[in-house]
Write an enzyme that holds these catalytic residues in place. Structure first.
Site, mmCIF file in Angstrom:
data_model
loop_
_atom_site.group_PDB
_atom_site.id
_atom_site.type_symbol
_atom_site.label_atom_id
_atom_site.label_comp_id
_atom_site.label_asym_id
_atom_site.label_seq_id
_atom_site.Cartn_x
_atom_site.Cartn_y
_atom_site.Cartn_z
ATOM 1 N N HIS A 166 110.105 63.166 -0.892
ATOM 2 C CA HIS A 166 110.889 64.818 -1.112
ATOM 3 C C HIS A 166 111.652 64.507 -1.566
ATOM 4 O O HIS A 166 112.989 63.497 -1.859
ATOM 5 C CB HIS A 166 110.919 65.461 0.285
ATOM 6 C CG HIS A 166 111.553 64.813 1.232
ATOM 7 N ND1 HIS A 166 110.712 63.554 1.888
ATOM 8 C CD2 HIS A 166 112.825 64.643 1.459
ATOM 9 C CE1 HIS A 166 112.014 63.223 2.206
ATOM 10 N NE2 HIS A 166 113.346 64.007 2.476
ATOM 11 N N HIS A 181 115.423 66.241 -3.071
ATOM 12 C CA HIS A 181 116.307 67.096 -2.630
ATOM 13 C C HIS A 181 116.802 68.156 -3.715
ATOM 14 O O HIS A 181 117.345 67.392 -5.032
ATOM 15 C CB HIS A 181 117.603 66.771 -2.250
ATOM 16 C CG HIS A 181 117.179 66.817 -0.189
ATOM 17 N ND1 HIS A 181 117.472 66.430 0.914
ATOM 18 C CD2 HIS A 181 116.390 65.304 -0.348
ATOM 19 C CE1 HIS A 181 116.941 66.183 2.026
ATOM 20 N NE2 HIS A 181 116.404 64.845 1.036
#
Length: 185
Positions: A171, A173
């Site tokens: 992932h 950010h």
């Protein structure tokens, strides 16, 4: 028996960390609805337990790493499946972006691939992942544009326990809405 118990504890606390059982920003009335009320109460107790079990981000990252490659569903898999609510900022056929539940900046959005395909961390990327890696970066730009931070934002990828990765589903950010400092960490 102790190993089985600790494995379950790590899966509960590590794969999603403390974040696994919290919910995105939104109306407390909506979260307390009949549909989520029993789950919210149970998960709140589990969240408290996880906070006590992992005293620091480093400990949580190590716990998450211990079960990273088990193939067990992560908190992000549950968000993709809409089993856990989130505030979606962007979505296409391969990527999902949603607000972080513990924002570190006025804008803090997570961008994830909908299919993990072994891509639990950037350090495990292979040639076959090059297309999705590009899509994730492009989605980060689209998120920045939608959020009005295109003039200045940061994209962060934590890869592995030394970087405090707490969810082993790659992932990004996307952070912005304030002046960023350097060095970052």
């Amino acid at each position: 028996m102790a190993a089985l118990y600790s494995s379950a504890l790590l899966r509960s606390c590590g794969a999603g960390g403390v974040k696994a059982f919290a919910f995105s920003r939104g109306s407390s009335r909506a979260l307390a609805s009949a549909k989520f009320a029993p789950r919210l109460h149970f998960q709140s107790r589990r969240r408290s337990f996880c906070v006590k079990a992992t005293s620091s981000e480093e400990d949580a990252a190590k716990a998450a790493a211990a079960v990273a490659d088990t193939g067990a569903p992560t908190i992000f898999d549950k968000i993709i499946a809409k089993e856990i609510p989130s505030t979606i900022v962007y979505e296409d056929e391969k990527v999902l972006a949603f607000r972080d539940i513990t924002p570190q900046a006025p804008v803090h959005v997570l961008v994830i691939p909908k299919l993990r395909d072994g891509l639990t961390q950037l350090g495990k990327a292979e040639e076959k992942h090059s297309e999705i890696l590009g899509r994730l970066l492009y989605a980060a730009k689209v998120v920045a544009e939608k959020e009005g931070i295109l003039d200045g934002f940061r994209v962060v990828i934590n890869s592995g326990p030394s970087a405090c990765q707490s969810v082993y589903h790659l992932h990004l950010h996307v952070l912005g809405g304030r002046q960023m400092k350097w060095p970052p960490g």
